[in-house]
Design an enzyme around this catalytic site. Structure first.
Site, PDB file in Angstrom:
ATOM      1  N   GLU A 126      -1.173  -9.535   5.976  1.00 54.47           N
ATOM      2  CA  GLU A 126      -2.110  -8.656   6.659  1.00 54.47           C
ATOM      3  C   GLU A 126      -3.531  -9.048   6.239  1.00 54.47           C
ATOM      4  O   GLU A 126      -3.742  -9.263   5.048  1.00 54.47           O
ATOM      5  CB  GLU A 126      -1.875  -7.184   6.301  1.00 54.47           C
ATOM      6  CG  GLU A 126      -2.704  -6.265   7.179  1.00 54.47           C
ATOM      7  CD  GLU A 126      -2.454  -4.768   6.902  1.00 54.47           C
ATOM      8  OE1 GLU A 126      -1.669  -4.444   5.995  1.00 54.47           O
ATOM      9  OE2 GLU A 126      -3.057  -3.961   7.592  1.00 54.47           O
ATOM     10  N   GLY A 266      -4.596  -3.176  -3.158  1.00 56.77           N
ATOM     11  CA  GLY A 266      -3.678  -2.420  -4.016  1.00 56.77           C
ATOM     12  C   GLY A 266      -2.229  -2.836  -3.841  1.00 56.77           C
ATOM     13  O   GLY A 266      -1.524  -3.111  -4.802  1.00 56.77           O
ATOM     14  N   ALA A 267      -1.768  -2.872  -2.591  1.00 54.29           N
ATOM     15  CA  ALA A 267      -0.371  -3.197  -2.330  1.00 54.29           C
ATOM     16  C   ALA A 267      -0.196  -3.427  -0.842  1.00 54.29           C
ATOM     17  O   ALA A 267      -1.105  -3.148  -0.049  1.00 54.29           O
ATOM     18  CB  ALA A 267       0.539  -2.059  -2.777  1.00 54.29           C
ATOM     19  N   MET A 268       0.980  -3.944  -0.470  1.00 54.71           N
ATOM     20  CA  MET A 268       1.226  -4.288   0.929  1.00 54.71           C
ATOM     21  C   MET A 268       2.634  -3.882   1.341  1.00 54.71           C
ATOM     22  O   MET A 268       3.607  -4.175   0.647  1.00 54.71           O
ATOM     23  CB  MET A 268       1.014  -5.799   1.095  1.00 54.71           C
ATOM     24  CG  MET A 268       1.256  -6.296   2.498  1.00 54.71           C
ATOM     25  SD  MET A 268       0.084  -5.563   3.684  1.00 54.71           S
ATOM     26  CE  MET A 268       1.126  -5.463   5.123  1.00 54.71           C
ATOM     27  N   GLU A 269       2.724  -3.263   2.531  1.00 52.82           N
ATOM     28  CA  GLU A 269       3.952  -2.604   2.988  1.00 52.82           C
ATOM     29  C   GLU A 269       4.925  -3.516   3.727  1.00 52.82           C
ATOM     30  O   GLU A 269       5.714  -3.026   4.545  1.00 52.82           O
ATOM     31  CB  GLU A 269       3.568  -1.438   3.904  1.00 52.82           C
ATOM     32  CG  GLU A 269       2.979  -1.842   5.281  1.00 52.82           C
ATOM     33  CD  GLU A 269       1.462  -1.906   5.341  1.00 52.82           C
ATOM     34  OE1 GLU A 269       0.818  -2.058   4.281  1.00 52.82           O
ATOM     35  OE2 GLU A 269       0.913  -1.804   6.456  1.00 52.82           O
ATOM     36  N   ASN A 270       4.955  -4.835   3.472  1.00 51.26           N
ATOM     37  CA  ASN A 270       5.893  -5.735   4.147  1.00 51.26           C
ATOM     38  C   ASN A 270       7.278  -5.092   4.261  1.00 51.26           C
ATOM     39  O   ASN A 270       7.771  -4.499   3.305  1.00 51.26           O
ATOM     40  CB  ASN A 270       6.040  -7.023   3.342  1.00 51.26           C
ATOM     41  CG  ASN A 270       4.717  -7.533   2.848  1.00 51.26           C
ATOM     42  OD1 ASN A 270       3.836  -7.809   3.654  1.00 51.26           O
ATOM     43  ND2 ASN A 270       4.546  -7.605   1.535  1.00 51.26           N
ATOM     44  N   GLU A 303       2.792   2.973   0.394  1.00 48.41           N
ATOM     45  CA  GLU A 303       3.463   1.805   0.975  1.00 48.41           C
ATOM     46  C   GLU A 303       4.831   2.197   1.526  1.00 48.41           C
ATOM     47  O   GLU A 303       5.245   1.721   2.579  1.00 48.41           O
ATOM     48  CB  GLU A 303       3.599   0.680  -0.059  1.00 48.41           C
ATOM     49  CG  GLU A 303       2.289   0.249  -0.724  1.00 48.41           C
ATOM     50  CD  GLU A 303       1.142  -0.045   0.232  1.00 48.41           C
ATOM     51  OE1 GLU A 303       1.399  -0.442   1.379  1.00 48.41           O
ATOM     52  OE2 GLU A 303      -0.022   0.155  -0.175  1.00 48.41           O
ATOM     53  N   HIS A 306       4.542   3.835   4.886  1.00 53.38           N
ATOM     54  CA  HIS A 306       4.261   2.893   5.971  1.00 53.38           C
ATOM     55  C   HIS A 306       5.532   2.446   6.690  1.00 53.38           C
ATOM     56  O   HIS A 306       5.461   1.941   7.808  1.00 53.38           O
ATOM     57  CB  HIS A 306       3.580   1.636   5.415  1.00 53.38           C
ATOM     58  CG  HIS A 306       2.071   1.676   5.427  1.00 53.38           C
ATOM     59  ND1 HIS A 306       1.333   2.131   6.494  1.00 53.38           N
ATOM     60  CD2 HIS A 306       1.166   1.271   4.501  1.00 53.38           C
ATOM     61  CE1 HIS A 306       0.038   2.005   6.206  1.00 53.38           C
ATOM     62  NE2 HIS A 306      -0.091   1.485   5.006  1.00 53.38           N
ATOM     63  N   GLU A 325      -3.252   3.414   8.887  1.00 58.43           N
ATOM     64  CA  GLU A 325      -3.842   3.703   7.574  1.00 58.43           C
ATOM     65  C   GLU A 325      -4.305   5.154   7.439  1.00 58.43           C
ATOM     66  O   GLU A 325      -4.068   5.792   6.422  1.00 58.43           O
ATOM     67  CB  GLU A 325      -4.976   2.729   7.262  1.00 58.43           C
ATOM     68  CG  GLU A 325      -4.520   1.263   7.145  1.00 58.43           C
ATOM     69  CD  GLU A 325      -3.411   1.028   6.118  1.00 58.43           C
ATOM     70  OE1 GLU A 325      -3.151   1.920   5.275  1.00 58.43           O
ATOM     71  OE2 GLU A 325      -2.782  -0.052   6.164  1.00 58.43           O
TER      72      GLU A 325
END
Ligand code: TRP
Ligand code: ZN
Length: 887
Positions: A126, A266-270, A303, A306, A325
């Site tokens: 992203e 911070g983090a990613m919701e893959n 996350e 999401h 978001e």
């Protein structure tokens, strides 16, 4: 670098994709100095698209080795490559496109695409990182089922992960192995993830409401295995909460989290493979503060949430980013409120809005929650899209009520499951499910800037009526000179001598949205409106914008006595806190003016006494008392001063010091009592009661050290004996800010020696040093750039030290000789091509140049001009610079 003058793209130019991808097969072959990516895309021309339309794929920094259409290799004349993609002029209706591409993950310092974080391979796709992995239709409205195979050295990379379910694992014999993954949920490329490394996991499971078992794993380096429990507990709480509050179950058999040290955000919701900045997963009482525990819980939840608000229903295009978001921040905020103290959470969020988002909305990068243009989408992961976006969703919740809002969410998920949709689709689902007309409300998505709500009250003793006149206006923002009135939910009460008064709104019943006796929500919709309350037996003090019911600046001309009344007696916790803030601001502004005029500041005893009374009341929630007695920061005071003619950094600093000291001295005995009374004698737990006690105790310590030099002994004793990071770091901060040079250096050295092997703790140490006051501060920070603990490639360290200095050391950052600005400029220059996302974010403090009075504004501006003259500006940095320098 790319084009020096990148151009903007516009929402109004959105077109559906000319081609769709039904299935994506990826094969990765990972090596130490390169990686090979083989991709087979199953493509189909979108309906209604002319047969002569060319296929154009995104691609960036890729080396194409081979390309074939339906199995036939294409010759060089059959396609063309440009800086940002690949074009094939003639393609059939439906076909497969296969490519082999070489990339260099180990040289990828942008932390976007496939890159190496220390010993790990990982991805961040992203928003537009997938195009740095292979040729693709890298846009969120193109969704495909993914089959992924990963091949790598078995000893170095025993763990090979991607999205979805593992379908095969094979040893290839030659020291290498391969894993295959299949994700059954079609997804856009931005949700793709791959991880390869020597990882260890903490394993657990969750049983969903319908009885399915989900395997949960958190992958970390072996040394961090003891720091995963809190994240795991938070994950399970989030899964349960989303079932209970939204009726949303998890949809696969596994859910993985991986911690990496080098990460831009911070983090990613893959999908089913969330990748986290290690600072947002790892926790232990010894190494993590209370704030850190709360952040981990909130980000794990964010996350996870999401999975529905973002993955199952995703965004049509990046202008719709707030669709996922804003909604997801609203969801995680409600989760945090349910897990801890609702009022404290609301105070924290309102503080972020007022101190940071309002500043963004008043600055050169101001944009609506749904932007209508951008140059670089990475620059739009902003407080406006996230936090103001969440406030907009919250207002819908307030206007509809909890029950209708839930119906709206159900309809949204049901209607759009598996689709890529728009903010408009979200609002329409809310309208359709509730029957509430949100026509005017939609302007919140399109209009930038913070509305000002100016309220005046008039009491008619004879008629026993109280009239509130409400005016709204939104200041112009870049590209939006004219603003329309918004629909604003204004929650309020009326405070009388003996408590809150019963409310009776004369004649205007439709405006009452929800009411108990003493609380209601007005729907403000016009530029000017008057609301009349009847049966008001005494002259009330209005308690306005309860719970921060809308993201607006409230103006009401309260006397200090009225603020004291609200602060001590109103029945809305948020308003009590807000009154304390307004009172402090008024006292601070008065002191600043006195100092600027060359006079000694005098602090109103009304304020000091009100604070002391609050502090002495042991029946109150300690966390709220701490929030109410914490003075607003210098950055926020500067922002407010800018609206009154220009910020004077030095007199703001001196005024804050003077008021801080006056309150310290005035209530010294009460501070000492609070310090003692709030000692926690039970084993550390990051739970609300203990967190509240520590927060008031550590605030008391700050005041005590100001009240009397000898109290530094309390800080040193706490530093020596603290059994948790919250108390240890609080003491270290006080010593480094207020102690002698010798005391400061001793504590800092001690701390470093003790924690040098814990990267996350070392980052806190860097940040504490960035804020050390006094003349040598900049030189100290510059020296630390060379320290073994610093690494320019690691965003957490850059944020701690460099952003920590620019934001946390206002007096030294704004040094008269401009050296603070030059320093920030040099770091930005060094990161411009290496990590453009981080470079652009570091620019933010300089973009506020118009706020500063005297020589400072122009000096900040000239640093921006200096940077603008550099060759090879990344689009990220170019966009922020050019917008900041526009007249
Ligand atoms: N979608 C991520 C979130 O939950 C944001 C994010 C993570 C991101 N990493 C990024 C955005 C890198 C841009 C670039 O909020
Ligand atoms: Zn998010």
């Amino acid at each position: 670098m790319r084009d020096a003058r990148p151009s903007a793209i516009y929402l109004k130019d959105y077109r559906p994709p000319a081609f769709l991808i039904e299935r994506t097969e990826l094969a990765f072959d990972l090596h130490e100095d390169h990686a090979i990516v083989e991709a087979t895309l199953h493509l189909r021309r979108n309906s209604g698209v002319a047969p002569e339309e060319a296929l154009v794929l995104h691609g960036q920094d890729l080396e194409l080795q081979w390309l074939a259409l339906d199995g036939r290799e294409l010759s060089a004349g059959e396609y063309s490559q440009s800086d940002d993609g690949l074009r094939i002029a003639r393609v059939p209706q439906q076909f497969t496109l296969s490519s082999r591409t070489r990339i260099r993950p180990q040289d990828n310092t942008s932390l976007e695409g496939l890159y190496k974080s220390r010993t790990l391979f990982c991805t961040q796709c992203e928003a537009e990182g997938f195009r740095k992995i292979t040729w693709y239709l890298d846009r969120p409205d193109v969704m495909a089922e993914f089959d992924v195979s990963i091949e790598a050295d078995k000893a170095r990379y025993p763990v090979l992960l991607s999205n979805g379910n593992p379908v095969a694992a094979e040893d290839l014999g030659n020291g290498r192995h391969r894993a295959r993954w299949h994700d059954p949920f079609p997804k856009p490329a931005y949700l793709f993830a791959l991880v390869a490394g020597d990882l260890h996991s903490v394993d657990d499971h969750f049983t969903t409401a319908s009885g399915r078992q989900v395997g949960l794993r958190i992958f970390v380096e072996e040394k961090d295995l003891d720091k995963c429990e809190h994240a795991m507990v938070s994950l399970k709480k989030s899964m349960r909460w989303d079932e209970e509050v939204y009726g949303r179950e998890y949809d696969l058999d596994i859910f993985n989290i991986v911690a990496v040290d080098d990460f831009n955000m911070g983090a990613m919701e893959n999908k089913s493979l969330n990748i986290f900045n290690s600072s947002c997963v790892l926790c232990s009482p010894q190494t993590t503060t209370d704030k850190g525990f709360q952040t981990v819980e909130a980000i794990v939840a964010h996350e996870y949430f999401h999975n529905w608000s973002g993955n199952r229903v995703t965004c049509r295009d990046w202008f719709q980013l707030s669709l996922k978001e804003g909604f997801t921040v609203f969801r995680d905020a409600e989760f945090s409120a349910d897990m801890g103290s609702r009022t404290v959470k609301r105070v924290e969020d309102a503080t972020v809005m007022r101190t940071a988002q309002f500043a963004e909305d008043a600055g050169p990068m101001a944009h609506p929650v749904r932007p209508d243009s951008f140059i670089e989408i990475s620059n739009f992961y902003t407080l406006t899209v996230y936090e103001k976006g969440a406030e907009v969703v919250r207002m819908i919740h307030t206007l509809l009520g909890a029950e209708a809002f839930r119906k709206g969410a159900d309809l949204y998920f049901e209607r759009h499951d598996g689709q890529a949709v728009t903010c408009e689709d979200f609002v329409r689902a809310m309208e359709d499910a509730s029957g509430v007309d949100l026509g005017q409300f939609r302007r919140w998505y399109a209009q930038a800037g913070t509305p000002v709500l100016s309220v005046a009250g008039a009491y008619d003793e004879a008629a026993q009526t109280y009239a509130l006149t409400v005016r709204q206006s939104t200041p112009p923002t870049p590209g939006q000179a004219h603003k329309e009135p918004l629909l604003i939910p204004l929650a309020l009460g009326l405070l009388g001598d003996a408590g809150n008064l019963p409310l009776q709104l004369a004649g205007a019943a439709p405006n009452v949205e929800s009411a108990d006796n003493t609380h209601l929500v007005l729907k403000v919709s016009e530029a000017e409106q008057t609301f009349v309350f009847s049966g008001v037996r005494e002259r009330p003090v209005p308690s306005l914008l309860r719970g921060f019911s809308a993201p607006v600046r409230l103006e009401y001309d309260y006397s200090r006595a009225e603020l004291c009344a609200l602060m001590s007696r109103d029945n809305d916790g948020f308003v009590r806190w807000d009154a304390a803030q307004q009172l402090a601001i008024s006292v601070l502004q008065e002191a600043e003016e006195q100092i600027h005029a060359g006079a000694a500041p005098v602090v109103d005893p009304l304020y000091l006494n009100a604070c002391q009374t609050l502090l002495e009341d042991a029946s109150l929630d300690a966390a709220m008392v701490a929030e109410m007695l914490r003075l607003p920061g210098e950055g926020y005071l500067a922002e407010l001063a800018a609206r009154r003619g220009g910020a004077r950094v030095l007199s703001i600093h001196l005024a804050r010091e003077a008021v801080h000291k006056a309150l310290a001295v005035h209530a010294e005995a009460a501070w000492l009592d609070a310090y003692r009374r709030n000692a926690v004698n039970t084993p550390y737990a990051p739970e609300a009661g203990q967190i509240a006690a520590r927060s008031l105790r550590n605030l008391s310590l700050e005041y005590l050290v100001l009240a009397r030099d000898e109290h530094i002994a309390l800080a040193r004793a706490q530093f020596a004996s603290a059994g948790n990071m919250t108390d240890s770091l609080a003491a270290l901060k006080v010593i480094s800010q207020r102690g002698s040079a010798a005391q400061r250096d001793e504590a800092l050295d001690d701390f470093y020696r003790r924690w040098k092997s814990e990267t996350l703790v070392v980052n806190q140490w860097l940040q504490v040093q960035a804020a050390v006051p006094g003349e040598g501060a900049l030189e100290r920070v510059q020296g630390l750039l060379q320290h073994e603990a610093f690494d320019l490639r690691n965003p957490n360290k850059v944020r701690a030290l460099v952003a920590g200095f620019a934001n946390g050391n206002p007096l030294q950052f704004h040094r008269a000789d401009g050296a603070g600005y030059r320093f920030l400029g040099e770091v930005i220059e060094a990161l411009n091509t290496r990590n453009p996302q981080i470079a652009a974010r570091l620019l933010v403090p300089l973009t506020r140049w118009r706020n500063y009075a005297g020589d400072q504004g122009p000096a900040m501006r000239s640093e921006l001009e200096c940077l603008a003259a550099l060759p090879d500006l990344s689009p990220d940095v170019f966009e922020v610079l050019s917008k900041s320098l526009q007249d």
